[in-house]
Design a protein around this motif. Structure first.
Motif, short mmCIF file in Angstrom:
data_model
loop_
_atom_site.label_atom_id
_atom_site.label_comp_id
_atom_site.label_asym_id
_atom_site.label_seq_id
_atom_site.Cartn_x
_atom_site.Cartn_y
_atom_site.Cartn_z
N GLU A 34 -7.52 -1.26 8.34
CA GLU A 34 -8.06 -2.63 8.32
C GLU A 34 -7.00 -3.64 8.73
OE1 GLU A 34 -9.79 -3.34 4.45
OE2 GLU A 34 -11.09 -1.59 4.64
N GLU B 78 -7.41 5.71 0.40
CA GLU B 78 -7.56 4.25 0.26
C GLU B 78 -6.43 3.52 0.98
OE1 GLU B 78 -9.68 3.66 -4.06
OE2 GLU B 78 -7.68 4.60 -4.03
N GLY C 2 0.80 -1.22 0.00
CA GLY C 2 0.00 0.00 0.00
C GLY C 2 0.83 1.27 0.00
N TYR D 54 -6.87 0.91 4.16
CA TYR D 54 -6.31 -0.44 4.12
C TYR D 54 -5.41 -0.69 5.33
CZ TYR D 54 -3.67 -4.49 2.50
OH TYR D 54 -3.08 -5.73 2.41
#
Length: 176
Positions: free
Chosen positions: A104, A97, A84, A101
Motif C-alpha cells: 500500500e 500484514e 512495519g 502495508y
C-alpha cells in the motif's frame, strides 16, 4: 509458498537507490505533519519544492553513478512498529500484514522510510524556504528488516546523496 508469490508481485527499490523526496508523508500516506502548539493540533503541509527535485534528478542523470528516483518519503514516529518491522520487541502483526502495508505504501508513491523528513519539510514550508530531501535506501524491506550489507558497501551508499547534492551545489555555483 504464499509469501513468495505475494513478494513477487510487490515492487521495491534495490538497496543503494537514491530517493529525491516529492513529499514527506505520514504513516497513513498523507503529506502532512501534525504538531501540538499551545495545546492545539496544527497540521502543516510536507510538500517539497518540485522544481528543486527535478533539478536534482537532472544532476543525477548527469553524474550517472547510481539509480535515482523521485518519490514520497514516509516519515514515521518510530523505527519498529511505525515502519512495519517484524524484528522489534513489540510486534502485534504478522509478515503478511507487513507486506500488505508495504505494498500500500509503494502504491501510494512511497519509495523510502525514515523519521525526520516531515518536520523538516513542514518547517521549510512554514518559513518559505525551498527545500529538498535526498535519502538512500539501505535494504529491500520486502526481503527483510535487517541490514546485511557490509560496512564498506553502507559507507558507499551513504555517500551517494552527498555526491548528488555536492554536484548540485557545484553546478549551481557554475563550478561544473
Amino acid at each position: 509458498m504464499r509469501r513468495k508469490l505475494m513478494m513477487s508481485r510487490l515492487q521495491s527499490l534495490e538497496p543503494g537507490s537514491v530517493v529525491i523526496t516529492r513529499q514527506s508523508v505520514d504513516a497513513t500516506f498523507k503529506p502532512q505533519f501534525e504538531q501540538v502548539v499551545l495545546g492545539k493540533t496544527v497540521v502543516r503541509s510536507t510538500n517539497l519544492d518540485e522544481q528543486l527535485a527535478q533539478e536534482l534528478m537532472q544532476c543525477s542523470k548527469e553524474i550517472n553513478q547510481f539509480n535515482t528516483v523521485i518519490g514520497n518519503t514516509m516519515c514515521t514516529l518510530d523505527f519498529y512498529e511505525g515502519q512495519g518491522r517484524l524484528d522489534g520487541a513489540i510486534c502485534l502483526y504478522n509478515e503478511e500484514e507487513k507486506l500488505q502495508y508495504l505494498k500500500e505504501a509503494y502504491d501510494s508513491g512511497v519509495r523510502n522510510i525514515e523519521m525526520e523528513s516531515s518536520v523538516f519539510a513542514a518547517m521549510c514550508n512554514l518559513s518559505g524556504v525551498k527545500a529538498a530531501v535526498v535519502c538512500v535506501t539501505l535494504l529491500n524491506r520486502l526481503e527483510g528488516d535487517q541490514i546485511s550489507s557490509s560496512h564498506d558497501v553502507l559507507v558507499e551508499y551513504q555517500q551517494r546523496p552527498q555526491k548528488l547534492v555536492g554536484y548540485f551545489i557545484k553546478k549551481s555555483l557554475g563550478k561544473v
